[in-house]
Design an enzyme around this catalytic site. Structure first.
Site, mmCIF file in Angstrom:
data_model
loop_
_atom_site.group_PDB
_atom_site.id
_atom_site.type_symbol
_atom_site.label_atom_id
_atom_site.label_comp_id
_atom_site.label_asym_id
_atom_site.label_seq_id
_atom_site.Cartn_x
_atom_site.Cartn_y
_atom_site.Cartn_z
ATOM 1 N N ARG A 138 -27.987 8.367 5.786
ATOM 2 C CA ARG A 138 -26.578 8.563 6.164
ATOM 3 C C ARG A 138 -26.181 7.626 7.300
ATOM 4 O O ARG A 138 -26.988 6.848 7.799
ATOM 5 C CB ARG A 138 -26.359 10.032 6.517
ATOM 6 C CG ARG A 138 -26.420 10.914 5.271
ATOM 7 C CD ARG A 138 -26.373 12.381 5.627
ATOM 8 N NE ARG A 138 -25.227 12.693 6.454
ATOM 9 C CZ ARG A 138 -25.156 13.766 7.253
ATOM 10 N NH1 ARG A 138 -26.173 14.611 7.323
ATOM 11 N NH2 ARG A 138 -24.080 13.993 7.968
ATOM 12 N N LYS A 187 -30.210 10.710 9.296
ATOM 13 C CA LYS A 187 -28.826 10.519 9.762
ATOM 14 C C LYS A 187 -28.807 10.131 11.228
ATOM 15 O O LYS A 187 -29.499 10.754 12.030
ATOM 16 C CB LYS A 187 -28.044 11.822 9.584
ATOM 17 C CG LYS A 187 -26.590 11.705 9.992
ATOM 18 C CD LYS A 187 -25.988 12.983 10.536
ATOM 19 C CE LYS A 187 -26.407 13.229 11.959
ATOM 20 N NZ LYS A 187 -25.687 14.310 12.631
ATOM 21 N N ARG A 207 -48.368 29.362 16.264
ATOM 22 C CA ARG A 207 -48.777 29.945 15.005
ATOM 23 C C ARG A 207 -49.343 31.330 15.292
ATOM 24 O O ARG A 207 -50.205 31.488 16.155
ATOM 25 C CB ARG A 207 -49.873 29.066 14.392
ATOM 26 C CG ARG A 207 -50.084 29.284 12.932
ATOM 27 C CD ARG A 207 -51.170 28.366 12.455
ATOM 28 N NE ARG A 207 -50.704 27.009 12.197
ATOM 29 C CZ ARG A 207 -51.534 25.999 11.975
ATOM 30 N NH1 ARG A 207 -52.838 26.164 12.040
ATOM 31 N NH2 ARG A 207 -51.058 24.819 11.716
ATOM 32 N N TYR A 261 -28.595 20.924 15.562
ATOM 33 C CA TYR A 261 -27.244 21.487 15.719
ATOM 34 C C TYR A 261 -27.343 22.972 16.014
ATOM 35 O O TYR A 261 -28.017 23.709 15.270
ATOM 36 C CB TYR A 261 -26.492 21.239 14.402
ATOM 37 C CG TYR A 261 -25.045 21.640 14.387
ATOM 38 C CD1 TYR A 261 -24.192 21.277 15.422
ATOM 39 C CD2 TYR A 261 -24.513 22.352 13.313
ATOM 40 C CE1 TYR A 261 -22.843 21.629 15.392
ATOM 41 C CE2 TYR A 261 -23.173 22.691 13.271
ATOM 42 C CZ TYR A 261 -22.338 22.331 14.310
ATOM 43 O OH TYR A 261 -21.015 22.680 14.277
ATOM 44 N N GLY A 300 9.670 -0.932 -6.262
ATOM 45 C CA GLY A 300 9.033 -2.126 -6.825
ATOM 46 C C GLY A 300 8.353 -2.990 -5.774
ATOM 47 O O GLY A 300 8.578 -2.832 -4.568
ATOM 48 N N THR A 301 7.514 -3.926 -6.276
ATOM 49 C CA THR A 301 6.709 -4.767 -5.369
ATOM 50 C C THR A 301 7.592 -5.694 -4.518
ATOM 51 O O THR A 301 7.283 -5.953 -3.365
ATOM 52 C CB THR A 301 5.694 -5.604 -6.168
ATOM 53 O OG1 THR A 301 6.374 -6.237 -7.260
ATOM 54 C CG2 THR A 301 4.581 -4.740 -6.745
ATOM 55 N N ALA A 311 0.826 -1.214 0.000
ATOM 56 C CA ALA A 311 0.000 0.000 0.000
ATOM 57 C C ALA A 311 0.859 1.262 0.000
ATOM 58 O O ALA A 311 0.461 2.295 0.528
ATOM 59 C CB ALA A 311 -0.927 -0.010 1.211
ATOM 60 N N ALA A 312 2.065 1.157 -0.602
ATOM 61 C CA ALA A 312 2.974 2.309 -0.544
ATOM 62 C C ALA A 312 2.753 3.287 -1.694
ATOM 63 O O ALA A 312 3.438 4.316 -1.772
ATOM 64 C CB ALA A 312 4.418 1.828 -0.521
ATOM 65 N N ARG A 320 -1.199 10.231 -9.313
ATOM 66 C CA ARG A 320 -1.995 10.151 -10.552
ATOM 67 C C ARG A 320 -3.475 10.354 -10.286
ATOM 68 O O ARG A 320 -4.242 10.661 -11.186
ATOM 69 C CB ARG A 320 -1.731 8.819 -11.266
ATOM 70 C CG ARG A 320 -0.401 8.852 -12.006
ATOM 71 C CD ARG A 320 -0.090 7.521 -12.604
ATOM 72 N NE ARG A 320 -0.938 7.218 -13.745
ATOM 73 C CZ ARG A 320 -0.951 6.034 -14.359
ATOM 74 N NH1 ARG A 320 -0.172 5.074 -13.924
ATOM 75 N NH2 ARG A 320 -1.737 5.836 -15.394
HETATM 76 C C1 UD1 Z 1 1.876 -5.831 -10.455
HETATM 77 C C2 UD1 Z 1 2.527 -7.161 -10.874
HETATM 78 C C3 UD1 Z 1 1.832 -7.676 -12.150
HETATM 79 C C4 UD1 Z 1 0.353 -7.850 -11.882
HETATM 80 C C5 UD1 Z 1 -0.246 -6.532 -11.389
HETATM 81 C C6 UD1 Z 1 -1.680 -6.724 -10.938
HETATM 82 C C7 UD1 Z 1 4.874 -6.937 -10.208
HETATM 83 C C8 UD1 Z 1 6.249 -6.725 -10.669
HETATM 84 N N1 UD1 Z 1 3.936 -6.946 -11.145
HETATM 85 O O1 UD1 Z 1 2.146 -4.928 -11.501
HETATM 86 O O2 UD1 Z 1 2.401 -8.925 -12.515
HETATM 87 O O3 UD1 Z 1 -0.297 -8.261 -13.068
HETATM 88 O O4 UD1 Z 1 0.484 -6.031 -10.233
HETATM 89 O O5 UD1 Z 1 -2.231 -5.476 -10.631
HETATM 90 O O6 UD1 Z 1 4.648 -7.137 -9.034
HETATM 91 N N2 UD1 Z 1 3.663 -1.060 -4.522
HETATM 92 C C9 UD1 Z 1 4.342 -0.682 -3.400
HETATM 93 N N3 UD1 Z 1 5.635 -0.329 -3.511
HETATM 94 C C10 UD1 Z 1 6.295 -0.320 -4.698
HETATM 95 C C11 UD1 Z 1 5.590 -0.704 -5.855
HETATM 96 C C12 UD1 Z 1 4.270 -1.072 -5.736
HETATM 97 O O7 UD1 Z 1 3.791 -0.680 -2.303
HETATM 98 O O8 UD1 Z 1 7.487 0.029 -4.706
HETATM 99 C C13 UD1 Z 1 2.248 -1.441 -4.398
HETATM 100 C C14 UD1 Z 1 1.319 -0.540 -5.145
HETATM 101 O O9 UD1 Z 1 0.888 0.532 -4.328
HETATM 102 C C15 UD1 Z 1 0.188 -1.470 -5.523
HETATM 103 C C16 UD1 Z 1 0.883 -2.805 -5.680
HETATM 104 O O10 UD1 Z 1 2.093 -2.719 -4.993
HETATM 105 O O11 UD1 Z 1 -0.749 -1.582 -4.495
HETATM 106 C C17 UD1 Z 1 1.116 -3.196 -7.143
HETATM 107 O O12 UD1 Z 1 1.987 -2.224 -7.680
HETATM 108 P P1 UD1 Z 1 1.841 -1.681 -9.168
HETATM 109 O O13 UD1 Z 1 2.888 -0.684 -9.411
HETATM 110 O O14 UD1 Z 1 0.438 -1.299 -9.411
HETATM 111 O O15 UD1 Z 1 2.205 -3.011 -9.951
HETATM 112 P P2 UD1 Z 1 1.888 -3.332 -11.439
HETATM 113 O O16 UD1 Z 1 2.906 -2.711 -12.305
HETATM 114 O O17 UD1 Z 1 0.472 -3.077 -11.732
#
Ligand code: UD1
Ligand code: CA
Length: 455
Positions: free
Chosen positions: A319, A337, A426, A373, A84-85, A11-12, A17
Site C-alpha cells: 500500500r 503499508k 506465553r 491503531y 459543448g466542447t 473536465a466539466a 453515466r
Molecule cells: C469530442 C470531439 C470529437 C472527438 C472526441 C474524442 C467535439 C465536438 N468533438 O467528441 O471530434 O473525436 O471528443 O474523444 O469536440 N466537455 C465539457 N463541457 C461540455 C462538453 C464536453 O467539459 O459542454 C468535456 C467532456 O467532459 C470531455 C471532453 O470535453 O472531457 C469531450 O467531450 P465529449 O462529450 O466526450 O465529446 P465527444 O462527443 O466524445
C-alpha cells in the site's frame, strides 16, 4: 517550464453515466484519477500548472478540492451549462486573453477523461505545430473502429494518409452524427487534443454556432473557421499510439481503460528488467528495481518503491508509502503499508506490517501483525537489523525490537525489547493425559452405526 505554452483541460463532464457521485475525471485508472494522468503528462511536457486551466462543471466541489490539494497552481473555470466542447473553452476566454498578453503563443486543449495522452505526443505535436507554422494542429489517430469519434477531412483526398506526420492540411472535423455515409468510412479520427494559436482561438470562439445535429458549440468547428480566415494552415499530428484517443463513458469503458493501463505499466517495468508473472495491478508511479519478481495477483498502490532483486507476491498488497530495499521478500497474503523494509529482510507469509521501520536482514515468521491503531491514533513499530520475529507475534505499537533480538512464537509484545534479547509472552502449556477425546469419538461412531442398521 516554458512560458509560451498553456493548456486547457475540459473536465466539466459529470459522473451520471458512471453512476458515480464523483465528477467523471476523478474516477480512477490504475489507482490514479484520470485527471491526474492528464495533468502529469502536461507537466512532464513542460507546461506549468499556473499556465493550465481546468474547465469544471456544476457540483465540482470535489474536483476543486482535489485540484487545490494536488495542483494548487492550476486555474479553474466553471461551465455551469454543458453546451459543448466549444462552450467549455469559451469559459476560459479571460485566461486565453491574459495568456496572449503574457506571451503564451500556443495553447494545448485536452480532454480530462482521456488519460493516455502522453508527454511525447504533446511535445512532438508541438514541434510539428511550430515548424509548420500551423494555426491549429489536431492530434489524430487511425482507428480500426472509428465509431463515435469526429472524422478528419483532409484537403486533398478527404481520407487518411499513411505517413505518421502528414504535410497535408486538414479541411474540417466532422462529428459522427453530422457525417455523410462516405465521411463515416474515414478511419482517421480527432483524439480531442489540439494545439491552437492562442490569439486565433480567442478570436474564433465567439464565431462558433450550434448549427449541428447535437445543437452544441463544437470546438472542432474552429478548424473549419481557421481555414476560412487565417493565413496559416491547419495540420494534423497523427499519433502511432491509438490509446491516446481512449476515454470512458461508462463503467465498462473504465474497466477497459484499467486493463489497458495495467498492461502499459507492466510493459514499462518489463522493459526495465522486472519479471512480472501473471496479472498484477501496479500504480503508474511505482518504482521497481531490476531482477525483482512480481508474482500473480499482487497489488502495488501509489508512492511505492521496490528495490532490486526482490520477490513480491503472489497475492501481496504493497500500500501507499511503502519502500522495500534490495533483495527483500514479501510473500503471499502479506500487506505492507507506510513502511520501510531494509535490505534482505523477509516477510514471507500472512502478515501485516504497517507504519513500520524495519532494518536489514529481519525475518518475520508467518502470521505476524503490527498493531498500529488503537482506534484513535496510529503508531510506528521499529524492528532493528537482524531481528527475528517469531510466528504469530503481535507487535503493539509504539514499540521497538532491538538489533539481533527475537520474539517467541505467539507472543504479544507491548514493551520495547533491547538488543540481543528474547521476548517471550506465553502461558505455560498444560498437557492432560488420558483425555477423553477417543472415548467420545467411539461413542459417536457407535451411534452412527446403529442409525444405519435401523434404515
Ligand atoms: C469530442 C470531439 C470529437 C472527438 C472526441 C474524442 C467535439 C465536438 N468533438 O467528441 O471530434 O473525436 O471528443 O474523444 O469536440 N466537455 C465539457 N463541457 C461540455 C462538453 C464536453 O467539459 O459542454 C468535456 C467532456 O467532459 C470531455 C471532453 O470535453 O472531457 C469531450 O467531450 P465529449 O462529450 O466526450 O465529446 P465527444 O462527443 O466524445
Ligand atoms: Ca468522448
Amino acid at each position: 517550464m516554458q512560458t509560451n505554452k498553456s493548456c486547457i483541460i475540459l473536465a466539466a463532464g459529470d459522473g451520471k453515466r458512471m453512476k458515480s457521485a464523483k465528477p467523471k475525471v476523478l474516477l480512477e485508472v490504475a489507482f490514479a484519477p484520470m485527471l491526474k494522468w492528464v495533468l502529469d503528462a502536461v507537466v512532464k511536457a513542460g507546461i506549468a500548472p499556473e499556465h493550465t486551466a481546468v474547465i469544471i462543471g456544476n457540483e465540482a466541489e470535489l474536483l476543486t478540492n482535489w485540484l487545490s490539494k494536488h495542483y494548487p497552481d492550476c486555474k479553474t473555470f466553471l461551465q455551469s451549462e454543458r453546451l459543448g466542447t466549444g462552450h467549455a473553452v469559451m469559459q476560459a476566454r479571460d485566461f486565453l486573453k491574459s495568456r496572449t498578453q503574457e506571451g503564451g503563443d500556443d495553447v494545448l486543449v485536452l480532454c480530462g477523461d482521456a488519460p493516455f495522452i502522453d508527454s511525447d505526443t504533446i511535445e512532438s505535436s508541438y514541434t510539428l505545430h511550430k515548424s509548420k507554422g500551423h494555426s491549429v494542429t489536431v492530434i489524430t489517430a487511425d482507428l480500426v473502429h472509428p465509431k463515435g469519434y469526429g472524422r478528419i477531412l483532409r484537403s486533398e483526398s478527404g481520407g487518411s494518409v499513411d505517413s505518421a506526420i502528414s504535410t497535408q492540411t486538414i479541411q474540417a472535423i466532422v462529428e459522427e452524427k453530422d457525417c455523410t455515409p462516405k465521411q463515416r468510412l474515414i478511419t482517421e479520427v480527432n483524439s480531442g487534443a489540439y494545439w491552437f494559436d492562442t490569439r486565433l482561438l480567442y478570436v474564433m470562439l465567439p464565431k462558433l454556432t450550434t448549427a449541428n445535429k447535437s445543437s452544441e458549440y463544437y470546438l472542432t468547428d474552429v478548424v473549419g473557421l481557421a481555414n476560412e480566415t487565417a493565413g496559416k494552415p491547419v495540420g494534423a499530428f497523427k499519433s502511432e499510439n491509438s490509446y491516446i484517443t481512449l476515454g470512458a463513458n461508462d463503467r465498462r469503458g473504465l474497466r477497459q481503460l484499467n486493463n489497458i493501463a495495467f498492461d502499459i505499466i507492466a510493459d514499462k517495468h518489463s522493459d526495465n528488467g522486472v519479471e512480472i508473472i501473471g496479472e498484477c495491478y501496479i500504480a503508474k508511479d511505482a518504482v521497481i528495481g531490476s531482477d525483482t519478481t512480481i508474482l500473480p495477483n499482487t497489488v502495488i498502490r501509489e508512492n511505492v518503491t521496490v528495490g532490486i532483486g526482490c520477490s513480491v507476491g503472489p497475492f501481496a498488497h504493497l500500500r501507499a508509502n511503502t519502500v522495500l530495499g534490495d533483495y527483500v521478500k514479501v510473500g503471499d497474503f502479506v500487506e505492507v503499508k507506510n513502511a520501510n523494509i531494509g535490505d534482505k529482510s523477509s516477510i514471507a507469509h500472512l502478515s501485516y506490517v504497517g507504519d513500520s521501520d524495519v532494518g536489514t536482514g529481519v525475518n518475520f515468521g508467518c502470521g505476524c501483525v503490527t498493531v498500529n491503531y488503537d482506534g484513535v491514533n496510529k503508531y510506528r513499530t521499529v524492528v532493528e537489523d537482524n531481528a527475528f520475529i517469531g510466528c504469530n507475534t503481535n507487535l503493539i505499537a509504539p514499540v521497538t525490537i532491538g538489533e539481533n533480538s527475537m520474539t517467541a512464537a505467539g507472543s504479544t509484545v507491548n514493551k520495547n525489547v533491547p538488543p540481543d534479547s528474547l521476548a517471550i509472552e506465553r502461558a505455560e502449556l498444560r498437557v492432560k493425559q488420558n483425555w477423553k477425546l477417543n472415548t467420545l469419538r467411539r461413542a459417536k461412531n457407535a451411534m452412527k452405526g446403529q442409525g444405519k442398521k435401523e434404515q
